[in-house]
Design an enzyme around this catalytic site. Structure first.
Site, PDB file in Angstrom:
ATOM      1  CB  CYS A  86      -0.956  -0.045   1.189  1.00  0.00           C
ATOM      2  SG  CYS A  86      -0.190  -0.477   2.775  1.00  0.00           S
TER       3      CYS A  86
ATOM      4  N   GLY B  44       2.831   0.069   3.869  1.00  0.00           N
ATOM      5  CA  GLY B  44       2.958  -1.354   4.161  1.00  0.00           C
ATOM      6  C   GLY B  44       2.661  -1.693   5.602  1.00  0.00           C
TER       7      GLY B  44
END
Length: 283
Positions: free
Chosen positions: A194, A197
Site C-alpha cells: 500500500c 505497508g
C-alpha cells in the site's frame, strides 16, 4: 529475516541511528541489529556519487517530504490508532512474510522494480493504493508500471481507501483473489504493498493466510506482525470473512456479533470462502 531497502546515507530507527562514514559511492549493504529487538535488518543503500548534488537535493526535498510524512503519520495514528510511522525519505522497505509473499511500502521509482525482480525474485506486484495516494507522494506510477512490463513483472491494482476499515473490508475478497492467483501461478514472489505497508497490505496478506493457509485469524495475524510490526485491521478481516461465509438473508448483522466472531471458521465455511474468492479472479 526482515529486510529493508533504503535510499539515504543515514537511517534513523527509534533509539538507533546508522550513518555511513566517508564518501561511499553506488550500492552498498550491511547488517545491523535493532535495539530493544532481536531482529537483524539488511540495509541496502543507494548513495549519491556527487556529495554536493546529494546535499542540494536533500535541501530541496527535505521540507516538503517532511511535511507530507508528518501529515500522513498524524492521520495514520488518529485513524488507525497505532504507533507506527512511515518514513518515505528512507525509501522502499519490505518484509518477507512467507516463501511466496512480501509485504512492503510503495515502490518509489523504476529502479525499485529492478531491485525486487533481481534481488527478491518478485514476479507480481499487488498495489492497494488509490491514485490520490500515489499523487500525494509525487510518484510517477506510469514509469513504475512501464518498468514492470519491461521486466515481465505483473502489476495488479486493488485500490482501497487508506485508513478506512469499511473500504478495506469491501476490497479484501478481490485483493486476496489476486494474491492467491499469483501465488498459485508459482512464477515468483508476490510483492503486496500500500503506501507504508502497515495497514492495507498486511491486512490482505493476513486474510490470505487465514482463508487459504489453514490458520485462524489470530495465528495469521501473529505470524505476520512478529515479522513486520504493523497494525492491520482485524475487524475488517473478520467482517470480510463474515461476508463470504454467510450469505443467508436471515443472518444476524455483523455489528451484532461478539468481538471474537469469525476469528476462525469451520471446514465447510473455509471451503465456501475459498470457492468464492477464486471465483473473483479476473473481475
Amino acid at each position: 529475516m526482515n529486510v529493508m531497502s533504503l535510499s539515504p546515507a543515514s537511517y534513523r530507527y527509534p533509539n538507533y541511528e546508522i550513518r555511513l562514514r566517508g564518501k561511499p559511492e553506488g550500492n552498498c549493504s550491511f547488517m545491523v541489529p535493532i535495539k530493544k529487538r532481536r531482529d537483524w535488518f539488511r540495509i541496502s543503500c543507494q548513495v549519491a556519487r556527487n556529495e554536493s548534488s546529494r546535499n542540494n537535493n536533500d535541501t530541496n526535498v527535505s521540507l516538503s517530504s517532511r511535511n507530507r510524512m508528518e501529515e500522513y503519520n498524524t492521520a495514520m495514528k488518529r485513524m488507525m490508532r497505532n504507533p507506527y510511522e512511515y518514513h518515505h525519505d528512507l525509501g522502499m522497505n519490505y518484509t518477507l512474510i512467507t516463501d511466496d509473499v512480501i509485504v512492503g511500502s510503495q515502490p518509489q521509482k523504476p529502479e525499485d522494480i529492478d531491485h525486487l525482480k533481481g534481488e527478491e525474485n518478485v514476479a507480481y506486484i499487488l498495489n492497494l493504493q488509490q491514485d490520490k495516494d500515489v499523487e500525494f507522494w509525487g510518484i510517477d506510477l506510469q514509469s513504475i508500471v512501464k518498468r514492470c512490463r519491461e521486466l515481465g513483472v505483473r502489476h495488479m491494482r486493488r485500490p482501497a481507501v487508506d485508513f478506512n476499515p469499511d473500504s478495506l473490508r469491501s476490497i479484501l475478497p478481490k485483493a486476496v483473489s489476486s494474491l492467491e492467483w499469483a501465488v498459485s501461478e508459482g512464477k515468483g514472489r508476490v510483492y503486496v504493498h500500500c503506501t507504508a505497508g502497515l495497514g492495507r497490505a498486511p491486512a490482505v496478506t493476513v486474510a490470505y493466510m487465514f482463508w487459504f493457509c489453514d490458520m485462524n485469524l489470530n495465528a495469521a495475524y501473529d505470524a505476520l506482525t512478529s515479522k513486520r510490526p504493523c497494525g492491520p485491521n482485524k475487524r475488517s478481516i473478520r467482517g470480510a470473512t463474515y461476508d463470504l461465509a454467510k450469505n443467508d438473508s436471515w443472518k444476524e448483522p455483523f455489528d451484532n456479533l461478539p468481538e471474537d466472531a469469525f476469528e476462525d471458521v469451520s471446514d465447510w465455511e473455509r471451503k465456501l470462502i475459498k470457492d468464492k474468492v477464486r471465483s473473483l479472479r479476473g473481475t
